[in-house]
Write a protein that holds these residues in place. Structure first.
Motif, PDB file in Angstrom:
ATOM      1  N   GLY A   1      50.984  15.574  14.579  1.00 15.22           N
ATOM      2  CA  GLY A   1      50.381  15.406  13.263  1.00 15.22           C
ATOM      3  C   GLY A   1      50.589  14.026  12.685  1.00 15.22           C
ATOM      4  O   GLY A   1      51.389  13.230  13.162  1.00 15.22           O
ATOM      5  N   ASP A   2      49.829  13.752  11.609  1.00 16.71           N
ATOM      6  CA  ASP A   2      49.726  12.407  11.048  1.00 16.71           C
ATOM      7  C   ASP A   2      49.217  11.465  12.133  1.00 16.71           C
ATOM      8  O   ASP A   2      49.805  10.417  12.428  1.00 16.71           O
ATOM      9  N   THR A   3      48.116  11.888  12.757  1.00 16.99           N
ATOM     10  CA  THR A   3      47.460  11.079  13.784  1.00 16.99           C
ATOM     11  C   THR A   3      46.898   9.801  13.198  1.00 16.99           C
ATOM     12  O   THR A   3      46.697   8.814  13.912  1.00 16.99           O
ATOM     13  N   ILE A   4      46.597   9.813  11.898  1.00 15.53           N
ATOM     14  CA  ILE A   4      46.217   8.627  11.142  1.00 15.53           C
ATOM     15  C   ILE A   4      46.904   8.694   9.780  1.00 15.53           C
ATOM     16  O   ILE A   4      47.473   9.734   9.414  1.00 15.53           O
ATOM     17  N   TYR A   5      46.817   7.610   9.024  1.00 14.78           N
ATOM     18  CA  TYR A   5      47.277   7.590   7.635  1.00 14.78           C
ATOM     19  C   TYR A   5      46.102   7.191   6.756  1.00 14.78           C
ATOM     20  O   TYR A   5      45.925   6.032   6.397  1.00 14.78           O
ATOM     21  N   ALA A   6      45.277   8.201   6.436  1.00 14.61           N
ATOM     22  CA  ALA A   6      44.069   7.951   5.653  1.00 14.61           C
ATOM     23  C   ALA A   6      44.384   7.444   4.255  1.00 14.61           C
ATOM     24  O   ALA A   6      43.560   6.784   3.624  1.00 14.61           O
ATOM     25  N   ASP A   7      45.592   7.738   3.775  1.00 10.98           N
ATOM     26  CA  ASP A   7      45.978   7.366   2.413  1.00 10.98           C
ATOM     27  C   ASP A   7      46.842   6.111   2.369  1.00 10.98           C
ATOM     28  O   ASP A   7      47.383   5.779   1.312  1.00 10.98           O
ATOM     29  N   GLY A   8      46.975   5.415   3.502  1.00 10.98           N
ATOM     30  CA  GLY A   8      47.843   4.236   3.540  1.00 10.98           C
ATOM     31  C   GLY A   8      47.100   2.989   3.950  1.00 10.98           C
ATOM     32  O   GLY A   8      46.892   2.749   5.147  1.00 10.98           O
ATOM     33  N   PRO A   9      46.673   2.163   3.002  1.00 13.51           N
ATOM     34  CA  PRO A   9      45.970   0.923   3.354  1.00 13.51           C
ATOM     35  C   PRO A   9      46.826   0.004   4.225  1.00 13.51           C
ATOM     36  O   PRO A   9      48.059  -0.019   4.111  1.00 13.51           O
ATOM     37  N   ILE A  10      46.166  -0.726   5.094  1.00  6.36           N
ATOM     38  CA  ILE A  10      46.825  -1.674   5.997  1.00  6.36           C
ATOM     39  C   ILE A  10      46.362  -3.076   5.632  1.00  6.36           C
ATOM     40  O   ILE A  10      45.161  -3.354   5.613  1.00  6.36           O
ATOM     41  N   SER A  11      47.309  -3.937   5.325  1.00  2.00           N
ATOM     42  CA  SER A  11      47.003  -5.322   4.970  1.00  2.00           C
ATOM     43  C   SER A  11      47.310  -6.241   6.142  1.00  2.00           C
ATOM     44  O   SER A  11      48.004  -5.868   7.091  1.00  2.00           O
TER      45      SER A  11
ATOM     46  N   ASP B   1      48.176  17.077  10.128  1.00  2.00           N
ATOM     47  CA  ASP B   1      49.132  17.370   9.059  1.00  2.00           C
ATOM     48  C   ASP B   1      48.525  16.858   7.756  1.00  2.00           C
ATOM     49  O   ASP B   1      47.330  16.999   7.536  1.00  2.00           O
ATOM     50  N   ASP B   2      49.307  16.206   6.923  1.00  2.00           N
ATOM     51  CA  ASP B   2      48.787  15.821   5.610  1.00  2.00           C
ATOM     52  C   ASP B   2      48.060  14.479   5.603  1.00  2.00           C
ATOM     53  O   ASP B   2      47.012  14.333   4.972  1.00  2.00           O
ATOM     54  N   HIS B   3      48.560  13.485   6.342  1.00  2.00           N
ATOM     55  CA  HIS B   3      48.018  12.127   6.181  1.00  2.00           C
ATOM     56  C   HIS B   3      46.641  11.940   6.816  1.00  2.00           C
ATOM     57  O   HIS B   3      46.020  10.894   6.607  1.00  2.00           O
ATOM     58  N   GLU B   4      46.151  12.931   7.543  1.00  2.00           N
ATOM     59  CA  GLU B   4      44.756  12.896   7.953  1.00  2.00           C
ATOM     60  C   GLU B   4      43.836  13.015   6.743  1.00  2.00           C
ATOM     61  O   GLU B   4      42.643  12.736   6.830  1.00  2.00           O
ATOM     62  N   THR B   5      44.410  13.406   5.599  1.00  2.00           N
ATOM     63  CA  THR B   5      43.668  13.521   4.342  1.00  2.00           C
ATOM     64  C   THR B   5      44.374  12.755   3.228  1.00  2.00           C
ATOM     65  O   THR B   5      43.909  11.726   2.767  1.00  2.00           O
ATOM     66  N   HIS B   6      45.531  13.275   2.789  1.00  2.00           N
ATOM     67  CA  HIS B   6      46.281  12.677   1.675  1.00  2.00           C
ATOM     68  C   HIS B   6      47.696  13.238   1.706  1.00  2.00           C
ATOM     69  O   HIS B   6      47.913  14.380   2.100  1.00  2.00           O
ATOM     70  N   ASN B   7      48.658  12.449   1.252  1.00  2.00           N
ATOM     71  CA  ASN B   7      50.057  12.821   1.299  1.00  2.00           C
ATOM     72  C   ASN B   7      50.317  14.182   0.634  1.00  2.00           C
ATOM     73  O   ASN B   7      49.964  14.401  -0.525  1.00  2.00           O
ATOM     74  N   ASN B   8      50.937  15.084   1.405  1.00  2.00           N
ATOM     75  CA  ASN B   8      51.420  16.368   0.895  1.00  2.00           C
ATOM     76  C   ASN B   8      50.328  17.262   0.302  1.00  2.00           C
ATOM     77  O   ASN B   8      50.606  18.114  -0.543  1.00  2.00           O
TER      78      ASN B   8
END
Length: 538
Positions: A202-212, A268-275
């Motif tokens: 899970g958390d295959t991506i972090y949709a809610d975490g911008p990457i700079s 898990d959650d970060h495929e959408t939004h935290n928690n």
């Protein structure tokens, strides 16, 4: 306004992703699949995100790729020995399969469900796309092996060893692909163990975490990220969610591993939004769309498009339109049970309700009890996207099932208590739980002798992650089910970067000919940190 529920999250994603549904592949002769001559002036279809296989069992597997434009996915399967030499005689096997056409509707991703494969067999795989005129595009090579079943064990004179790795949390907390240090090196470390498959917990991506482009670390070093438009902000549109998956597949280590190691993917959650939980209305000011059910439907569509998982309606593979929890049979030694602890989750509260609250939902909990209880495999691995006994706060509430109360089960703990009690009642042996989520590694032993709730048999839970994200932990224990920490290792400080590899973790399991289940916890340099050999109960 449409009312959003758990079911509308699922149905919305499926309706939007209808064209992505896998159909059984069409088998043809090898001659029919011979690539056409390519005129020099023609632009060949390419595979910009590499190739992958997934959910590989004793006789089937999902083959995946993404094209640079419209085209039909073609797979060439050849049975080979460990040296790569084609098998001959009665074991010779060569098949060409054609799948669905990749279009914009699926972001040009396509899958083939390869069925009726010989068990205990290694396959040389070639994937490419044919364009609308039938011209073959750029090919990519890969490998995978079906699991041994009773027949192949008899043929080979005994069981073969199996091994696998697991971890989670990819490209989190702003730590993306840093090519100056070799990219996502945790994937290279897992690949180097030559596992038979990889569970992404899970958390295959972090949709809610911008990457700079740059991040300054506490010691002053500059972390340099590859950046795309889609990862520069939180994901809200379908294309932004898809872009997160495309981003991770830009990493050479990920592509190399996925070409040769089948994936069993969870969300898990970060495929959408935290928690997140169904029905939630978020207050995150970065978002213009704040209905979680809308975001989750888009996130789920992108996740299903980009993961090599079967999506059949007949339930024969354990994947049905209304669910993503499923069983992956790896023969008489091993069954994998993948959970979905997000879709049917009740809201995050303090977790102290006297009535049962769901983290699995009634249907999934009943399925888990039934399938684990009737499994004839020696080992039953339950792959969970959240830990059982760790306290995972969500502000003043609780994100996981633990409620920071060491007493009798309450709230979501009541659901897990029912599952554990059923396993004991049905005399199920050799259950191991695996997870990631909390961004450190640990080994926990659960025993009724230490627990407030005692109607269960002892078992182990192993935690490993992140594989390329910030580190946290260790988390506190909730003693309702009697956990004891046998080992843990966390980063030096919160949100430590993956730079050194020593704060990134994965687990490795070796299952030998005598069914001894040996677990090691490792860091992204490949160093073994801790290990435990579990002998099967007969």
């Amino acid at each position: 306004m449409t009312a959003f529920t758990r079911r509308t999250v699922v149905k919305g994603a499926l309706a939007a992703a209808g064209a992505a549904v896998v159909i059984p592949a069409t088998a043809t002769t090898a001659t029919a699949a011979r690539p056409h001559p390519i005129p020099l002036v023609r632009n060949r279809l390419t595979l910009p995100s590499g190739i992958a296989t997934g959910d590989v069992t004793t006789g089937s597997g999902v083959l995946w790729s993404r094209a640079s434009g419209p085209g039909r996915l073609v797979a060439n399967l050849l049975a080979v020995d460990d040296a790569g030499t084609p098998l001959s005689g009665g074991r010779a096997f060569h098949r060409v399969l054609r799948g669905t056409t990749a279009t914009e509707a699926t972001d040009f991703t396509s899958k083939i469900l390869a069925e009726r494969l010989p068990s205990g067999t290694r396959f040389d795989l070639t994937l490419y796309f044919e364009d609308t005129d039938g011209y073959a595009g750029e090919p990519a090579k890969g490998l995978f092996s079906t699991a041994p079943d009773t027949a192949s064990i008899r043929r080979d004179g005994g069981p073969r060893r199996q091994s696998f790795v697991w971890s989670g949390d990819t490209a989190g907390q702003g730590w993306g692909i840093n090519e100056s240090i070799g990219g996502m090196r945790g994937y290279a470390a897992m690949h180097a163990t030559r596992p038979d498959f990889f569970i992404h917990s899970g958390d295959t991506i972090y949709a809610d975490g911008p990457i700079s482009a740059q991040v300054t670390e506490p010691d002053g070093q500059i972390w340099h990220n590859l950046v795309t438009e889609e990862v520069s902000k939180v994901a809200e549109t379908l294309n932004e969610f898809r872009g997160r998956h495309r981003y991770n597949l830009m990493d050479a280590n990920v592509r190399a591993m996925y070409a040769e190691v089948p994936v069993i993917a969870q969300w898990d959650d970060h495929e959408t939004h935290n928690n997140w939980y169904p029905g939630e209305i978020i207050t995150d000011p970065r978002y213009t769309e704040r209905r979680i059910d809308v975001l989750a439907a888009r996130g789920r569509q992108a996740w299903q498009e980009y993961q090599p998982i079967a999506q059949l309606s007949d339930g024969s593979t354990g994947f049905e339109p209304a669910r993503i929890y499923r069983k992956i049979s790896r023969g008489p030694q091993l069954d994998i049970f993948c959970l979905d602890m997000r879709t049917f989750k009740d809201p995050n509260t303090n977790g102290k309700e006297t009535d049962l609250q769901s983290i699995l939902g009634q249907e999934q909990a009943d399925w888990l009890i039934k399938e684990v209880s009737r499994s004839r495999a020696t080992w039953k691995v339950i792959s969970a996207d959240l830990p059982l006994g760790l306290i995972v706060p969500d502000g003043a509430n609780q994100e996981s099932l633990s409620n920071a109360d060491d007493g009798a089960p309450l709230g979501k703990e009541l659901e897990i208590a029912r599952v554990l009690a059923a396993f004991k009642r049905n005399r199920v042996k050799n259950i191991v739980w695996l997870t990631a989520d909390v961004h450190y590694c640990a080994a926990h032993h659960y025993s009724p002798e230490r627990a407030a709730f005692r109607d269960f048999d002892p078992f182990w839970e192993f935690v490993a992650g992140p594989i390329n994200a910030g580190t946290f932990g260790p988390s506190g224990l909730d003693h309702t089910f009697g956990p004891e920490v046998a080992f843990f290792k966390a980063g030096a400080y919160a949100n430590q970067s993956p730079r050194t590899g020593t704060s990134q973790y994965f687990g490795h399991v070796d299952l030998d000919e005598d069914d001894v289940f040996t677990v090691t916890l490792r860091d992204a340099t490949g160093a073994v940190l801790w290990g435990k050999a579990l002998n099967p109960e007969r």
